[in-house]
Design an enzyme around this catalytic site. Structure first.
Site, PDB file in Angstrom:
ATOM      1  N   ASP A  49     -18.622 -31.161  14.109  1.00  0.00           N
ATOM      2  CA  ASP A  49     -17.973 -31.904  12.234  1.00  0.00           C
ATOM      3  C   ASP A  49     -16.503 -32.135  12.121  1.00  0.00           C
ATOM      4  OD1 ASP A  49     -16.932 -28.942  12.524  1.00  0.00           O
ATOM      5  OD2 ASP A  49     -17.869 -28.370  10.831  1.00  0.00           O
ATOM      6  N   GLU A  50     -16.294 -31.769  13.129  1.00  0.00           N
ATOM      7  CA  GLU A  50     -14.948 -31.659  13.697  1.00  0.00           C
ATOM      8  C   GLU A  50     -14.586 -33.421  13.420  1.00  0.00           C
ATOM      9  OE1 GLU A  50     -12.439 -29.606  16.501  1.00  0.00           O
ATOM     10  OE2 GLU A  50     -13.864 -27.618  15.727  1.00  0.00           O
ATOM     11  N   TYR A  94      -9.881 -33.320  21.116  1.00  0.00           N
ATOM     12  CA  TYR A  94     -11.579 -32.949  21.487  1.00  0.00           C
ATOM     13  C   TYR A  94     -12.392 -33.146  20.200  1.00  0.00           C
ATOM     14  CZ  TYR A  94     -15.872 -30.376  20.325  1.00  0.00           C
ATOM     15  OH  TYR A  94     -17.175 -29.999  19.742  1.00  0.00           O
ATOM     16  N   LYS A 116     -15.167 -36.570  21.314  1.00  0.00           N
ATOM     17  CA  LYS A 116     -16.195 -36.355  20.242  1.00  0.00           C
ATOM     18  C   LYS A 116     -16.304 -38.025  19.493  1.00  0.00           C
ATOM     19  CE  LYS A 116     -18.763 -34.088  20.309  1.00  0.00           C
ATOM     20  NZ  LYS A 116     -20.166 -33.660  21.876  1.00  0.00           N
TER      21      LYS A 116
HETATM   22  P1  NAD Z   1     -20.379 -25.406  26.476  1.00  0.00           P
HETATM   23  O1  NAD Z   1     -18.509 -25.145  26.537  1.00  0.00           O
HETATM   24  O2  NAD Z   1     -20.298 -24.033  25.840  1.00  0.00           O
HETATM   25  O3  NAD Z   1     -20.621 -26.451  27.283  1.00  0.00           O
HETATM   26  C1  NAD Z   1     -20.542 -27.507  27.841  1.00  0.00           C
HETATM   27  C2  NAD Z   1     -21.529 -27.673  28.882  1.00  0.00           C
HETATM   28  O4  NAD Z   1     -21.480 -28.916  29.601  1.00  0.00           O
HETATM   29  C3  NAD Z   1     -21.222 -26.897  30.459  1.00  0.00           C
HETATM   30  O5  NAD Z   1     -22.651 -26.419  30.684  1.00  0.00           O
HETATM   31  C4  NAD Z   1     -20.329 -27.681  31.303  1.00  0.00           C
HETATM   32  O6  NAD Z   1     -21.194 -26.901  32.603  1.00  0.00           O
HETATM   33  C5  NAD Z   1     -21.374 -29.079  30.429  1.00  0.00           C
HETATM   34  N1  NAD Z   1     -20.438 -29.891  31.070  1.00  0.00           N
HETATM   35  C6  NAD Z   1     -19.561 -30.103  30.559  1.00  0.00           C
HETATM   36  N2  NAD Z   1     -18.710 -31.433  31.254  1.00  0.00           N
HETATM   37  C7  NAD Z   1     -19.299 -32.150  32.222  1.00  0.00           C
HETATM   38  C8  NAD Z   1     -19.655 -32.610  33.089  1.00  0.00           C
HETATM   39  N3  NAD Z   1     -18.818 -34.323  33.061  1.00  0.00           N
HETATM   40  N4  NAD Z   1     -20.658 -33.900  33.090  1.00  0.00           N
HETATM   41  C9  NAD Z   1     -22.357 -32.704  32.853  1.00  0.00           C
HETATM   42  N5  NAD Z   1     -21.713 -31.244  32.171  1.00  0.00           N
HETATM   43  C10 NAD Z   1     -20.103 -30.865  32.310  1.00  0.00           C
HETATM   44  O7  NAD Z   1     -20.122 -26.314  24.936  1.00  0.00           O
HETATM   45  P2  NAD Z   1     -20.930 -26.149  23.502  1.00  0.00           P
HETATM   46  O8  NAD Z   1     -20.609 -24.873  22.914  1.00  0.00           O
HETATM   47  O9  NAD Z   1     -22.305 -25.614  24.090  1.00  0.00           O
HETATM   48  O10 NAD Z   1     -21.289 -27.552  23.303  1.00  0.00           O
HETATM   49  C11 NAD Z   1     -22.755 -28.407  23.345  1.00  0.00           C
HETATM   50  C12 NAD Z   1     -22.041 -29.051  22.722  1.00  0.00           C
HETATM   51  O11 NAD Z   1     -22.525 -29.052  21.013  1.00  0.00           O
HETATM   52  C13 NAD Z   1     -21.101 -30.161  22.809  1.00  0.00           C
HETATM   53  O12 NAD Z   1     -21.183 -31.694  23.147  1.00  0.00           O
HETATM   54  C14 NAD Z   1     -20.405 -29.944  21.645  1.00  0.00           C
HETATM   55  O13 NAD Z   1     -19.211 -31.276  21.232  1.00  0.00           O
HETATM   56  C15 NAD Z   1     -20.868 -29.794  20.267  1.00  0.00           C
HETATM   57  N6  NAD Z   1     -21.264 -28.944  18.941  1.00  0.00           N
HETATM   58  C16 NAD Z   1     -20.443 -27.391  19.331  1.00  0.00           C
HETATM   59  C17 NAD Z   1     -20.397 -26.466  18.847  1.00  0.00           C
HETATM   60  C18 NAD Z   1     -19.795 -24.996  18.764  1.00  0.00           C
HETATM   61  O14 NAD Z   1     -19.364 -24.482  17.415  1.00  0.00           O
HETATM   62  N7  NAD Z   1     -20.207 -24.591  19.967  1.00  0.00           N
HETATM   63  C19 NAD Z   1     -20.878 -27.300  17.517  1.00  0.00           C
HETATM   64  C20 NAD Z   1     -20.715 -28.444  16.804  1.00  0.00           C
HETATM   65  C21 NAD Z   1     -20.914 -28.905  18.002  1.00  0.00           C
HETATM   66  O1  DAU Z   2     -16.473 -27.080  14.215  1.00  0.00           O
HETATM   67  C1  DAU Z   2     -17.205 -27.273  15.346  1.00  0.00           C
HETATM   68  C2  DAU Z   2     -16.512 -27.246  16.381  1.00  0.00           C
HETATM   69  O2  DAU Z   2     -16.508 -25.076  16.674  1.00  0.00           O
HETATM   70  C3  DAU Z   2     -17.463 -27.173  18.210  1.00  0.00           C
HETATM   71  O3  DAU Z   2     -17.869 -28.838  18.095  1.00  0.00           O
HETATM   72  C4  DAU Z   2     -16.689 -27.108  18.966  1.00  0.00           C
HETATM   73  O4  DAU Z   2     -16.914 -27.274  20.563  1.00  0.00           O
HETATM   74  C5  DAU Z   2     -16.374 -25.388  19.223  1.00  0.00           C
HETATM   75  O5  DAU Z   2     -15.470 -24.916  19.833  1.00  0.00           O
HETATM   76  C6  DAU Z   2     -15.762 -24.775  17.550  1.00  0.00           C
HETATM   77  O6  DAU Z   2     -14.547 -25.880  17.452  1.00  0.00           O
HETATM   78  P1  DAU Z   2     -13.075 -24.361  16.921  1.00  0.00           P
HETATM   79  O7  DAU Z   2     -11.554 -24.401  17.096  1.00  0.00           O
HETATM   80  O8  DAU Z   2     -13.593 -24.145  15.440  1.00  0.00           O
HETATM   81  O9  DAU Z   2     -13.674 -22.642  17.186  1.00  0.00           O
HETATM   82  P2  DAU Z   2     -12.530 -21.583  17.639  1.00  0.00           P
HETATM   83  O10 DAU Z   2     -13.864 -20.524  18.555  1.00  0.00           O
HETATM   84  O11 DAU Z   2     -12.256 -22.487  19.188  1.00  0.00           O
HETATM   85  O12 DAU Z   2     -12.090 -21.081  16.475  1.00  0.00           O
HETATM   86  C7  DAU Z   2     -12.703 -21.124  15.270  1.00  0.00           C
HETATM   87  C8  DAU Z   2     -11.208 -20.739  13.811  1.00  0.00           C
HETATM   88  O13 DAU Z   2     -11.014 -19.547  14.635  1.00  0.00           O
HETATM   89  C9  DAU Z   2     -10.491 -21.562  14.570  1.00  0.00           C
HETATM   90  O14 DAU Z   2      -9.693 -21.977  13.486  1.00  0.00           O
HETATM   91  C10 DAU Z   2      -9.034 -21.662  15.402  1.00  0.00           C
HETATM   92  C11 DAU Z   2      -9.405 -20.063  14.630  1.00  0.00           C
HETATM   93  N1  DAU Z   2      -9.193 -18.748  16.059  1.00  0.00           N
HETATM   94  C12 DAU Z   2      -9.911 -19.376  17.221  1.00  0.00           C
HETATM   95  C13 DAU Z   2      -9.181 -18.821  18.793  1.00  0.00           C
HETATM   96  C14 DAU Z   2      -9.742 -19.109  19.806  1.00  0.00           C
HETATM   97  C15 DAU Z   2      -7.891 -17.512  15.623  1.00  0.00           C
HETATM   98  O15 DAU Z   2      -7.502 -17.625  14.660  1.00  0.00           O
HETATM   99  N2  DAU Z   2      -7.610 -17.422  17.007  1.00  0.00           N
HETATM  100  C16 DAU Z   2      -7.931 -17.804  18.352  1.00  0.00           C
HETATM  101  O16 DAU Z   2      -7.642 -16.653  19.559  1.00  0.00           O
END
Ligand code: NAD
Ligand code: DAU
Length: 359
Positions: free
Chosen positions: A131-132, A156, A160
């Site tokens: 959603d970012e 980031y 994306k």
């Molecule tokens: P993560 O960082 O936990 O995992 C990323 C994975 O991708 C890892 O296993 C890493 O080894 C692999 N990777 C990274 N670079 C690579 C490369 N060059 N080649 C092959 N593999 C590679 O990420 P996540 O939190 O599981 O997120 C997965 C997907 O979902 C991402 O595309 C992220 O943008 C999206 N997403 C995440 C969230 C969230 O809250 N975590 C929310 C919405 C969307």
């Molecule tokens: O919205 C979806 C996204 O959510 C994904 O696309 C990203 O991959 C995922 O990392 C996440 O992004 P955020 O930046 O929202 O997640 P993060 O856990 O880093 O931070 C969540 C919120 O908490 C954000 O407003 C920043 C705040 N934060 C984060 C950290 C790490 C703090 O206040 N302190 C912290 O130490």
């Protein structure tokens, strides 16, 4: 056969576990095992004959092509990405290389495979995005719909957004049957402890400060990871090629609310003298910190019948319990790389927004 990228990460590993439990179709996981990828996340299914693993970097176009050509998947689910906003602020280059060029390499190979299979209508390329890409909302703005303009604010989210545009272009120009999903913040088991919820759990258990950026009033929408994985299965099965589906938990919370809820749960499950709340500390804000994300999930609910199952309170409790029960996993992921990041980013007295600081 389906191909999953990034299956050793947080969401990918939860997805693979669910897929193998529910589907009778083999899966190959392409992952480079970066600091965020951990083969141990899938230790319980290593011996499943339906599971295959290829350690390949998406930046290596020839290796990606070789995997796609060998397995001839009917569908590709693209999770792999550099995913941590704070890291993207400090070191954006890897985000552009993996999220943009890596996605291009995968699209290129998928298009080739699709053509070699005779361009079947049922082929799918499901791009897992965020959603970012929509930017930041004020507290009173309506939630993001699929029509919301793209306004990415961090390296980031910009990377994306670029990958989303590539996916869209591969559909409109070449006809590749693509689907894109844009999801809010996930939480649950196996999340690397650099993200808000597991970071706070780990720091609280260690008796360290809980660093809340700014005044803690920034708002995120939270979705339990298994609900996201179920949504992706529905999108893969029933989604219309070329469409985008927003996915969210209908659970908006300020960061301070989230951290306070965590401290309350920890106090019940693992009481600390004086409580955990006293560890909360407001620290300098993340540069360019998006104020609020909120997801309008009506499209996916109405079109595909998907709704989140797990409420935020239940999901958070399951998550805290999982981290308390899996101390060995936590110890193992705290690699040298992880410790270096935490030491550099949260060092006593250092500003999280100091761009000169090396992670
Ligand atoms: P993560 O960082 O936990 O995992 C990323 C994975 O991708 C890892 O296993 C890493 O080894 C692999 N990777 C990274 N670079 C690579 C490369 N060059 N080649 C092959 N593999 C590679 O990420 P996540 O939190 O599981 O997120 C997965 C997907 O979902 C991402 O595309 C992220 O943008 C999206 N997403 C995440 C969230 C969230 O809250 N975590 C929310 C919405 C969307
Ligand atoms: O919205 C979806 C996204 O959510 C994904 O696309 C990203 O991959 C995922 O990392 C996440 O992004 P955020 O930046 O929202 O997640 P993060 O856990 O880093 O931070 C969540 C919120 O908490 C954000 O407003 C920043 C705040 N934060 C984060 C950290 C790490 C703090 O206040 N302190 C912290 O130490």
């Amino acid at each position: 056969m389906i191909l999953v990228t990034g299956g050793c990460g947080f969401i990918g590993s939860n997805f693979i576990r669910l897929w193998l439990a529910e589907k009778d179709e083999p899966l190959v996981n392409l992952d480079a095992l970066t600091y965020a990828g951990n083969a141990e996340n899938l230790a319980d299914i290593q011996d499943n004959p339906a599971y295959h693993f290829e350690k390949v970097d998406l930046r290596d176009s020839k290796a990606v092509r070789a995997v796609v050509d060998f397995y001839r998947p009917r569908a590709v689910l693209h999770f792999a990405a550099e995913s941590h906003v704070d890291r993207s602020i400090k070191e954006p280059e890897a985000f552009l290389q993996t999220n943009v060029m890596g996605t291009f390499n995968l699209l290129d190979s998928a298009l080739n495979a699709w053509r070699e299979q005779g361009e079947p209508e049922e082929f799918r390329f499901l791009h897992v995005s965020t959603d970012e890409v929509y930017g930041s909302l004020s507290m009173t703005d309506p939630a993001f719909t699929e029509q919301h303009p793209y306004q990415p604010n961090s390296p980031y989210s910009a990377s994306k957004a670029a990958s989303d545009h590539l996916v869209r272009a591969w559909h409109h120009t070449y006809g590749l049957p693509v689907l894109t999903s844009n999801c809010s913040n996930n939480y649950g088991p196996y999340q690397f402890p650099e993200k808000l919820i597991p970071l706070m759990i780990e720091r609280a258990l260690a008796g360290e400060t809980l660093p809340v950026y700014g005044d803690g009033s920034n708002v995120r929408d939270w979705l339990y990871v298994e609900d996201h994985c179920k949504a992706l299965m529905v999108v893969l099965e029933k989604g219309v090629p070329g469409e985008t589906y927003n996915i969210g938990g209908r659970a908006e919370r300020s960061n301070l609310d989230v951290v306070e809820s965590l401290t309350n749960m920890l106090q019940i499950l693992k009481p600390r003298q004086g409580g955990y709340r006293e560890l909360i500390e407001c620290v300098p804000d993340r540069p360019g910190h998006d104020r609020r994300y909120a997801i309008d999930t009506r499209f996916i609910s109405e079109q595909l019948g998907w709704y989140p199952d797990v409420g935020f309170g239940d999901g958070l409790l399951k998550t805290v319990e999982w981290y308390l029960a899996n101390r060995q996993w936590v110890d193992n992921v705290k690699s040298g790389e992880y410790m270096k990041w935490v030491d550099g980013h949260y060092a006593a007295g250092s500003s999280v927004s100091d761009p000169s600081e090396n992670p």
